[in-house]
Every structure is written in C-alpha cells, then in structure tokens.
Design a protein around this motif. Structure first.
Motif: not given
Length: 262
Positions: A1-21
C-alpha cells in the motif's frame, strides 16, 4: 500500500533540503519525479543533484506565484510526463525581520510564495485529479502553522493560512477521492540552519541550538530523512482515508511545555 509505481509526483522547489529529501523518498517508492524552480540555474543544479543520486527527474522553470506560468507548466508536464497524481507544495521562503521593521512589500512576498503559490499550483492540478478520480496534495506547513515567534510574522501568517487551505481543499474535494494533508516539520538540520548548530569557540553549543534541543523531547534536531516516511505515507494509498490533517514531524515540541530550568 506504500508503493507509488506509475505515479507522477510534482514537488515544487525541490532543489535541496526538505523538498529534495521528499522527492528522493517518493522516487524510491516508485514515483516519477517532476520539480520546478524559478531560475534555470537552480533547475540545472537540481537535475545534477538528482542524477548524482541515481534518480531520473524532469525539471521546469516556473515561478509558483505566476498563475499563467503555472498553468503552462502543468500542461507541459501532462503532455511530456503524464498527469500529476501527487503534488507536494514545498516551495517557500522566509524573511526573519522584526514586525515593526518589516515592510508590507516583504510581508506580501512571503505570503505570496508560501500561501498563494500552493493555492495556484493546487488549483492547476485539481481538474486532472478530479477527472482521474484520485489525487494526493501534500502541503509543507510548519510548526509556525500553530505557534508564533519573534521576527517571523509573515511566515507564521502564511503557514497558518496554509494549514487552513489544506483543510479547505479537503472539504471541497474530498468527495472526488482527493486527499489533501500537510506535513509540519520541526527544526530540521539543513545547510540553512547549520550556522545555528555550530559549536562556539569555547566548545559550547550555539545558544539557539541549546534552546531547540532543550525544547524538543527527542533531544535533537530533525534530519531531512525524518520526513521521508511521512511523505510516502501521505502520498500513498495507505492514507486514503486521511484527509485535512497536518502531520507534525517535530520530535514532540508541540506536545511539550518544555523542561523546567535546573
């Protein structure tokens, strides 16, 4: 139930830090990662960092406060990568200025990025989520969604508003099988907070470091990796009946009044 296969995820500003992690954690769970930044140089920096981590990503130049630019980016992502299943509203700024010294312009800038930005990007991805009959929106809130502190009036106002935007998206779109929740990080050890954790010349802790550790029942600063599990949980089907909640990842600060001085 924790798998995300086939999903597209947009993370805004994810260059470093929390977003990157968070992006790395979602990628390891199987998601295809898309991120943005307002400058091409930052996007290039992000692409290089993800490549070094062995993660294939798609980067776009876009200012989250520009509604037309966001619409264009979302259309481009849907055309080139696929419809967005998971949105993490991570992009944000902070200006540490005493309230009496802060201009209305600076106040508006923080609110624009930290609150209006998530509204604009969420609004842009919601139609496709509604059409698909499912979607996950994760807003990166803060302990300042609940607490105030000197010098962060604009940030606290924006993050408090983001908490309520989270609840309102839940209320308005929950019937479309869209879950909108927030993550409220505590004090996290990042390059930005490194100066506050440096040892003093006499070997003692920085005063702010002492303050945070003494206030945190866990007795330490958080690591960006502490946010990985909560992010995967809220992005996955494991949280399909969790909606409108803020998950505080703060080592227990919000649950404690603090230690009695010795």
């Amino acid at each position: 139930m924790f798998q995300l296969d086939g999903k597209v995820a947009l993370i805004t500003g994810a260059i470093y830090g929390i977003g990157f992690e968070i992006a790395q954690a979602l990628a390891k769970a199987g998601a295809t990662i898309v991120f943005n930044s307002s400058k091409q140089s930052s996007v290039d920096q992000g692409l290089a960092s993800y490549q070094k981590a062995g993660i294939k990503t798609h980067g776009y130049v876009c200012d989250v406060t520009d509604e037309n630019a966001v619409k264009k980016m979302i259309n481009q992502i849907e055309s080139e990568v696929g419809t967005i299943d998971i949105l993490v509203n991570n992009a944000g700024i902070i200006k540490r200025i005493p309230m009496l010294d802060m201009s209305a312009e600076d106040f508006r800038k923080v609110v624009d990025v930290d609150l209006t930005g998530p509204f604009i990007v969420s609004k842009a991805v919601l139609p496709s989520m509604i059409e698909k009959g499912q979607g996950k929106i994760i807003n990166i809130c803060s302990m300042m969604s609940e607490l105030g502190r000197e010098t962060v009036a604009s940030y606290a106002a924006a993050k408090g508003g983001l908490k309520m935007l989270t609840k309102n998206i839940c209320s308005e779109f929950g019937s479309a099988n869209i879950q909108c929740n927030g993550i409220g990080p505590g004090y996290i050890a990042t390059p930005q907070t490194a100066p506050l954790r440096e040892r003093q010349q006499d070997g003692s802790r920085h005063p702010f470091d002492q303050f945070i550790v003494s206030k945190t029942p866990a007795g330490r600063w958080g690591e960006t990796s502490d946010l990985a599990g909560p992010a995967v949980f809220l992005a996955s089907s494991a949280s399909d009946f969790v909606n409108g909640q803020i998950l505080y990842v703060d080592g227990g600060i919000l649950a404690s009044i603090g230690k009695q001085p010795e």
